[in-house]
Design an enzyme around this catalytic site. Structure first.
Site, PDB file in Angstrom:
ATOM      1  N   ASP A 222      25.475  32.920   2.132  1.00 15.21           N
ATOM      2  CA  ASP A 222      26.928  32.784   2.272  1.00 15.21           C
ATOM      3  C   ASP A 222      27.224  32.527   3.744  1.00 15.21           C
ATOM      4  OD1 ASP A 222      29.811  33.072   1.775  1.00 15.21           O
ATOM      5  OD2 ASP A 222      29.183  34.041  -0.086  1.00 15.21           O
ATOM      6  N   HIS A 295      30.953  27.967   1.382  1.00 15.23           N
ATOM      7  CA  HIS A 295      30.289  29.235   1.758  1.00 15.23           C
ATOM      8  C   HIS A 295      28.938  28.940   2.412  1.00 15.23           C
ATOM      9  CE1 HIS A 295      33.174  32.096   0.174  1.00 15.23           C
ATOM     10  NE2 HIS A 295      33.283  31.398  -0.931  1.00 15.23           N
ATOM     11  N   GLU A 358      35.143  28.104  -4.202  1.00 10.90           N
ATOM     12  CA  GLU A 358      35.962  28.176  -2.991  1.00 10.90           C
ATOM     13  C   GLU A 358      35.522  27.171  -1.925  1.00 10.90           C
ATOM     14  OE1 GLU A 358      37.365  32.780  -3.060  1.00 10.90           O
ATOM     15  OE2 GLU A 358      35.354  32.470  -2.301  1.00 10.90           O
TER      16      GLU A 358
HETATM   17  C1  ACM Z   1      33.904  34.322  -6.201  1.00  8.00           C
HETATM   18  O1  ACM Z   1      34.292  35.470  -6.398  1.00  8.00           O
HETATM   19  N1  ACM Z   1      34.292  33.654  -5.127  1.00  8.00           N
HETATM   20  C2  ACM Z   1      33.001  33.669  -7.126  1.00  8.00           C
END
Ligand code: ACM
Length: 561
Positions: A222, A295, A358
């Site tokens: 991440d 991410h 995201e």
């Molecule tokens: C997530 O909770 N962004 C998959």
């Protein structure tokens, strides 16, 4: 780093707890209270198995475990037999012999019986009589689950790591026939936001196994840290595994400071192999996650050419969602496929998770290079660009005999042909995917996000906010009414997620995970007709003694009043 108005798992209007002193005092008080004997739960002879089995027929009497009790195995059940002996040894002090042979009296008999195929790939029969214990199943996994059930039939003291004196080591007479409702009963642990040492990961796997959870989704990369050694690209861990400091307080709270403490760590490939083998012996499949295209800041910090702007970045020190994203160039795709090649060699399971959530597209929108690529590929927009990117990973993994899974944003711009969807922004993404013939795992924020608060009490440990009490997790129904029976077959199961922004230590993870993971275990294992919250609570009270003996830092059901 502007937070965008996209789906986010930070609950709107969330109660926000800072890292203050007060919750810690609360925890200490809770831990002191939880260390007191719980009279209501003293009766460990009561059958209180979590998750609730399919059928439990109790009888009279008990099987007495003695130093001379043998564990009789066949070739296929030897591994579980040896593990059972190891589990029973510390608390009882008995060094039970594990031997090959025909089932006999005075023994715990572990038998692989192919004729029990009706119980599926994980079901089992467990019979306790005064004379013997018989465990039989068509698969090794079934035998293993039965051994876990047997452990819960013995006094809770059996879970202790040290010799327990004066305990009557008996299991009540019972016949249990059992099998899971869903094949995917998962828990995700984020080791990027806070690195969790290998020993904690192994312990977490043990805790999943005790509760018959069979899938460990390991969130390895991440923005805040890359945690898996990739031999071809050493900077991913030399640079990407370390951040210089960590933001203090909740991400929505300002002003804020930093702790000025470097944080990091990663797992070598040798360590990963060890974890994979440990999980295999416990019939748990590990699903590794390599996040893309968003991410990705830790990876871009290590290799800036993977980014869009070319600007040097540091491993992120804050929480939330940021705009830094992989460049969808051929070079990046090749890089990530090379990463996946090493990942596939390490993890033998069917699924590889590629994230997909995201991913803010602003940098793609403002980059002439990315816009030219979108045009050259004949794509409509940035969503189709992401879809193309994920499709390339899908076909790459498929060629290696693996299946791609990603968060539900991989639906945007068109789902890759082989993709399985992990539905987190509610169950709608899962419904859409199942209706179009794709497999799905249900993992919605509304029910299974264990980073959310367990109550609105000020005594809760710092958390991301929201309110997700035990009862809500228990009430989760992974099969939406909107699906036909045929479509519902695409729902592989359910998964709880533990994101660790606000969980700096393994003890904090355990506090957030338990007892809610018990509810999750029952969601995945037990059929709706057998679920009953009040009954569950009485079993959790007994189970708390087991967790206490295991040294788990669980949140007690009955906190200080
Ligand atoms: C997530 O909770 N962004 C998959």
């Amino acid at each position: 780093m502007q937070r965008k108005a996209i789906a986010s798992r930070v609950p709107a209007g969330a109660a926000i707890h800072g890292r203050s002193f007060i919750p810690r005092i609360g925890l200490i008080i809770l831990m002191m209270i939880s260390a007191l004997p719980n009279l209501a739960a003293q009766d460990s002879r009561k059958i209180a198995v979590v998750p609730m089995p399919v059928t439990v027929e109790a009888g009279d009497g008990a099987f007495n475990l003695a130093p001379e009790t043998r564990i009789i195995v066949d070739a296929a059940t030897r591994n579980t037999g040896q593990m059972l002996a190891l589990w029973l040894r510390p608390a009882t002090g008995y060094a039970l012999k594990v031997t090959r042979g025909e089932p006999a009296d005075g023994a715990i008999n572990l038998t692989l019986d192919r004729s029990l195929g009706r119980l599926g790939s994980e079901g089992y029969v467990l019979e306790v009589t005064p004379a013997r214990v018989n465990i039989s199943a068509a698969t090794e996994a079934g035998v293993f689950h039965a051994a876990e059930t047997l452990r819960q039939l013995l006094p809770a003291a059996v879970f202790a790591a040290t010799l327990q004196q004066g305990v009557d080591w008996t299991a009540p007479v019972v016949r249990i026939e059992d099998q899971p409702r869903f094949r995917w009963r998962g828990a995700m642990l984020d080791v990027s936001r806070h690195f969790m040492p290998k020993e904690h990961v192994l312990r977490f796997i043990d805790l999943l196994a005790i509760h018959k959870l069979n899938t460990f989704h390991w969130h390895l990369t991440d923005d805040q840290g890359w945690r898996i050694q990739i031999k071809r690209y050493p900077r991913l861990t030399e640079v990407g595994a370390w951040r210089k400091e960590t933001r203090l307080g909740h991400e929505r709270k300002s002003p804020h400071g930093f702790d000025k403490q470097p944080h990091g760590g990663f797992y070598t490939q040798k360590e990963i192999r060890e974890v994979v083998e440990y999980a295999r012996q416990r019939h748990i499949e590990i699903v590794p996650e390599i996040e893309m295209p968003g991410h990705a800041q830790a990876a871009i910090a290590a290799y800036p050419e993977l980014g869009v702007t070319g600007q040097p970045l540091e491993v992120w020190t804050q929480w939330g969602v940021n705009a830094n994203i992989f460049n969808p160039s051929e070079k990046t795709i090749l890089f990530l496929q090379n990463v996946l090649t090493e990942v596939v060699e390490l993890f033998p399971g069917q699924f590889i998770h590629v994230g997909g959530d995201e991913a803010i597209k602003d940098q793609w929108k403002s980059s002439p290079e990315v816009q030219a690529r979108i045009k050259e590929l004949g794509l409509k927009d940035e969503h189709e660009m992401q879809s193309y990117f994920i499709r390339r990973m899908d076909s790459f993994l498929a060629a290696k005999g693996r299946r791609l899974i990603g968060w539900d944003e991989i639906l945007d711009g068109g789902l890759a042909p082989g993709a399985t969807v992990m539905s987190w922004r509610g169950v709608e993404g899962g419904i859409t995917a199942a209706k179009s013939g794709h497999d799905v795992v249900m993992s919605p924020t509304t029910h299974v996000y264990l980073d959310y608060a367990q109550s609105q009490d000020a005594t809760e440990l710092p958390n991301i906010g929201g309110n997700l009490p035990l009862e809500t997790v228990y009430a989760f129904e992974p099969l939406p009414a909107a699906l036909t029976a045929e479509e519902a077959r695409h729902v592989l199961g359910a998964q709880a997620n533990i994101w660790t922004e606000y969980m700096p230590s393994p003890g904090h993870v355990e506090y957030m995970a338990f007892p809610r993971l018990l509810a999750m275990a029952e969601v995945g294992w037990t059929s709706p007709e057998r679920k009953n919250y009040d009954d569950f609570l009485t079993r959790v009270l007994v189970h708390e003694q087991r967790l206490r003996n295991l040294g788990v830092n669980f949140r007690p059901l009955k906190p200080a009043s």
